[in-house]
Design an enzyme around this catalytic site. Structure first.
Site, PDB file in Angstrom:
ATOM      1  N   HIS A 124     114.411 -21.516   3.299  1.00 31.06           N
ATOM      2  CA  HIS A 124     113.660 -20.399   2.723  1.00 31.06           C
ATOM      3  C   HIS A 124     112.211 -20.811   2.461  1.00 31.06           C
ATOM      4  CE1 HIS A 124     116.541 -17.240   2.305  1.00 31.06           C
ATOM      5  NE2 HIS A 124     117.365 -17.937   1.543  1.00 31.06           N
ATOM      6  N   CYS A 198     110.498 -18.412   7.557  1.00 35.07           N
ATOM      7  CA  CYS A 198     109.925 -17.078   7.764  1.00 35.07           C
ATOM      8  C   CYS A 198     108.417 -17.071   7.528  1.00 35.07           C
ATOM      9  CB  CYS A 198     110.579 -16.066   6.825  1.00 35.07           C
ATOM     10  SG  CYS A 198     112.336 -15.829   7.115  1.00 35.07           S
ATOM     11  N   ARG A 207     108.709 -16.169  12.658  1.00 30.58           N
ATOM     12  CA  ARG A 207     109.108 -17.517  12.301  1.00 30.58           C
ATOM     13  C   ARG A 207     107.946 -18.489  12.497  1.00 30.58           C
ATOM     14  NH1 ARG A 207     112.268 -14.801  10.499  1.00 30.58           N
ATOM     15  NH2 ARG A 207     114.545 -14.767  10.698  1.00 30.58           N
TER      16      ARG A 207
END
Length: 220
Positions: A124, A198, A207
């Site tokens: 993340h 991300c 990405r």
């Protein structure tokens, strides 16, 4: 004799009931606005603080457990001195079982640390521990350390891809090369590490990719 004209003042009848209705409506609207503001604030606190706290607690508990790679336990630690990162690595890239717990996830089917091929990882960028929040700051020559029970593997950052499609599977291939931007990547076999997250921040539309080559192995 002149008639005296009497001026009779015009009296405007006020409606106290109507005023009460308007006042009540304004008060209700104000309450709704305040309530929505509180709810939004709680959502922001939950996403930006509480999820990170939960992820950190879960990662600290599970990273002590050795063993074969499995989704609910860490089997390696990734360290990146440049951005002050130290995070546990678990098998899989599912959100609920891995990423949302604060782990860096290992893409199934890609190489394991130190092996020929591509040791590909996801993490993340925001919330849930946000381990890869600052990987956009990595530059050529920065070190990425992967520690397992048996060895410490050092990869050196070699290339980056600032943005590609979310389904660009080429970036985690054994010989990583983007299928969206074919000029980005490699064309020879080797031992690579790939970090994906991300981008832009707080979105999942694209990405960001960082690649490195294996440059050192130190057995424990």
């Amino acid at each position: 004799m002149r008639a005296v004209r009497e001026r009779i003042p015009v009296v405007v009848q006020r409606n106290p009931w109507g005023r009460r209705v308007v006042a009540r409506g304004l008060w209700t609207a104000a309450e709704v606005v305040v309530t929505l503001g509180v709810v939004l604030l709680l959502l922001v606190v939950h996403q930006l603080w509480w999820t990170n706290r939960q992820a950190g607690a879960g990662a600290r508990t599970s990273s002590r457990a050795p063993g074969a790679p499995r989704e609910d336990r860490a089997y390696a630690v990734i360290r990146i001195p440049r951005i002050g990162l130290a995070a546990p690595v678990a098998q899989g890239v599912g959100k609920r079982g891995v990423l949302d717990k604060g782990y860096v996830g290992h893409y199934p089917g890609t190489a394991q640390p130190g092996r020929p091929g591509n040791f590909a990882l996801a993490g993340h960028r925001n919330t849930h521990g946000e381990p890869f929040r600052y990987i956009n700051r990595l530059r050529r020559g920065d070190r990425i350390g992967i520690e397992t029970r048996d060895a410490v593997y050092t990869y050196t950052v070699d290339r980056t891809l600032a943005r590609t499609g979310a389904h660009d599977s080429g970036v985690i291939a054994a010989v990583p090369r983007s299928i969206v931007k074919p000029s980005a990547g490699y064309d020879t076999a080797g031992s690579y590490v790939t970090l994906t997250t991300c981008t832009p921040e707080f979105t999942s539309r694209y990405r960001l990719v960082v690649w490195g080559r294996l440059t050192d192995v130190r057995m424990r």
